[in-house]
Design an enzyme around this catalytic site. Structure first.
Site, PDB file in Angstrom:
ATOM      1  N   HIS A 152       0.834  -1.204   0.000  1.00  0.00           N
ATOM      2  CA  HIS A 152       0.000   0.000   0.000  1.00  0.00           C
ATOM      3  C   HIS A 152       0.870   1.256   0.000  1.00  0.00           C
ATOM      4  O   HIS A 152       0.622   2.200  -0.775  1.00  0.00           O
ATOM      5  CB  HIS A 152      -0.901  -0.027   1.232  1.00  0.00           C
ATOM      6  CG  HIS A 152      -1.730   1.197   1.423  1.00  0.00           C
ATOM      7  ND1 HIS A 152      -3.056   1.267   1.065  1.00  0.00           N
ATOM      8  CD2 HIS A 152      -1.425   2.411   1.951  1.00  0.00           C
ATOM      9  CE1 HIS A 152      -3.528   2.465   1.359  1.00  0.00           C
ATOM     10  NE2 HIS A 152      -2.561   3.179   1.897  1.00  0.00           N
ATOM     11  N   GLU A 153       1.895   1.285   0.849  1.00  0.00           N
ATOM     12  CA  GLU A 153       2.751   2.466   0.934  1.00  0.00           C
ATOM     13  C   GLU A 153       3.599   2.647  -0.322  1.00  0.00           C
ATOM     14  O   GLU A 153       3.793   3.765  -0.806  1.00  0.00           O
ATOM     15  CB  GLU A 153       3.646   2.369   2.167  1.00  0.00           C
ATOM     16  CG  GLU A 153       2.908   2.273   3.497  1.00  0.00           C
ATOM     17  CD  GLU A 153       1.893   3.377   3.701  1.00  0.00           C
ATOM     18  OE1 GLU A 153       2.074   4.480   3.132  1.00  0.00           O
ATOM     19  OE2 GLU A 153       0.913   3.149   4.429  1.00  0.00           O
ATOM     20  N   HIS A 156       1.539   4.259  -2.884  1.00  0.00           N
ATOM     21  CA  HIS A 156       1.471   5.713  -2.722  1.00  0.00           C
ATOM     22  C   HIS A 156       2.631   6.383  -3.463  1.00  0.00           C
ATOM     23  O   HIS A 156       2.451   7.396  -4.147  1.00  0.00           O
ATOM     24  CB  HIS A 156       1.548   6.084  -1.236  1.00  0.00           C
ATOM     25  CG  HIS A 156       0.231   6.137  -0.543  1.00  0.00           C
ATOM     26  ND1 HIS A 156      -0.825   6.897  -0.992  1.00  0.00           N
ATOM     27  CD2 HIS A 156      -0.200   5.520   0.598  1.00  0.00           C
ATOM     28  CE1 HIS A 156      -1.852   6.759  -0.167  1.00  0.00           C
ATOM     29  NE2 HIS A 156      -1.496   5.925   0.805  1.00  0.00           N
ATOM     30  N   GLU A 234      -6.248   7.266  -1.448  1.00  0.00           N
ATOM     31  CA  GLU A 234      -6.148   6.137  -0.525  1.00  0.00           C
ATOM     32  C   GLU A 234      -6.786   4.896  -1.129  1.00  0.00           C
ATOM     33  O   GLU A 234      -6.264   3.780  -0.979  1.00  0.00           O
ATOM     34  CB  GLU A 234      -6.799   6.505   0.806  1.00  0.00           C
ATOM     35  CG  GLU A 234      -6.332   5.676   1.976  1.00  0.00           C
ATOM     36  CD  GLU A 234      -4.866   5.853   2.274  1.00  0.00           C
ATOM     37  OE1 GLU A 234      -4.248   4.900   2.796  1.00  0.00           O
ATOM     38  OE2 GLU A 234      -4.313   6.938   1.984  1.00  0.00           O
TER      39      GLU A 234
END
Length: 305
Positions: A152-153, A156, A234
């Site tokens: 997930h990071e 980003h 997100e």
């Protein structure tokens, strides 16, 4: 992934506001704004727009460039230069593989001391970002869930979220500064007229007070747009984590957040396990969408649409 992201966004916005405010003070001390409000002629709108853009983008760009050192300082994150434990070796190796899969350069990997299970990514450039995890996450979750969080990071970073956020903030800063000065000029023109009838606006206390107050009010409105943008990104990072790792692991990680907050699980018993921290903010100002929505998208497969 949520609480830390919120803190990072808040830090970014506060830094941006501080830089913009400092530039505004300098502009007033140098007489730039008095020059833009030429007595008897009116407000020099093209010049004001240019000044607003310079100040607005300077604030967001400076905030972006110092985002990594500010994040390290605010969390006390320790960058892993040479892994000392098996957990650190696994962490660095996992981030490296995910970065390769996402097509970005190897980020700095850091750990910060916190019992909360959380993580964040930041940095001005896709190929030199920072990915940090809390000790609570690293030692309190199963490896596949930690990997999902890291995915997930990394998503980003690969999506360029901090860069895009900075560009959006620069545009919003520009309009906040521009509109607050225009309205301030109109208010000052109404309140302050010379005895011979010639308008004298843009230099009196009405202009400075009005523009200052409106910059705060318009800035709050701009923060709503930033929060909306953050919620959209997100969802995209959830998709990135699901694609890089596993949607079920991503859903289990988010579900742990709910249970960490004392809320009931939304997943079947076979999927109840792990999480990433959430927050209880007013909906319009929340930097993250509700955990229920994020989990549901991962469970029912709608994240693929």
């Amino acid at each position: 992934m949520k609480g830390s992201f919120f803190k990072r966004i808040t830090l970014f916005l506060l830094t941006n506001l501080a830089v913009v405010a400092a530039l505004g003070i300098v502009a007033r001390l140098l007489g730039v704004e008095s020059f833009l409000a030429r007595q008897g002629v009116g407000l020099n709108l093209p010049a004001l727009l240019i000044m607003s853009a310079v100040m607005g983008f300077a604030g967001s760009i400076i905030s972006l460039l110092i985002s990594k050192p500010m994040a390290k300082w605010s969390t006390g994150a320790h960058v892993i230069d040479t892994p000392r434990t098996e957990a650190e070796r696994w962490l660095v190796g996992t981030v490296q593989r995910l970065a390769q899969d996402a097509g970005i350069g190897m980020p700095e990997v850091a750990v910060y001391d916190s019992p909360d299970m959380n993580a964040f990514a930041t940095g001005a450039f896709r190929n030199s970002a920072l990915v940090a995890v809390s000790t609570g996450l690293l030692h309190g979750m199963e490896r596949d869930e930690v990997k999902a969080v890291l995915g997930h990071e990394v998503a980003h970073v690969a999506n360029g979220d901090m860069i895009t956020l900075s560009l959006l903030q620069g545009v919003l800063n520009t309009f906040v500064i521009f509109l607050s000065r225009v309205v301030g000029f109109l208010v000052d023109r109404f309140l302050n007229r010379s005895e011979d009838g010639e308008e004298s606006a843009g230099t009196g206390p009405g202009y400075f007070l009005t523009s200052m107050v409106l910059q705060i009010v318009f800035g709050i409105g701009a923060s709503l747009i930033v929060a909306w943008f953050s919620r959209r990104r997100e969802f995209r990072a959830d998709v990135g984590g699901a694609q890089l790792v596993d949607p079920n692991a991503m859903a289990r990680a988010l579900n742990r957040l709910r249970m960490q907050q004392g809320e009931p699980s939304l997943l079947p018993s076979s999927m109840r396990a792990f999480g990433i921290r959430g927050e209880g903010m007013m909906a319009l100002f929340a930097s993250h969408p509700p955990l229920e929505q994020r989990i549901q998208r991962l469970v029912d497969g709608s994240w693929r649409n």
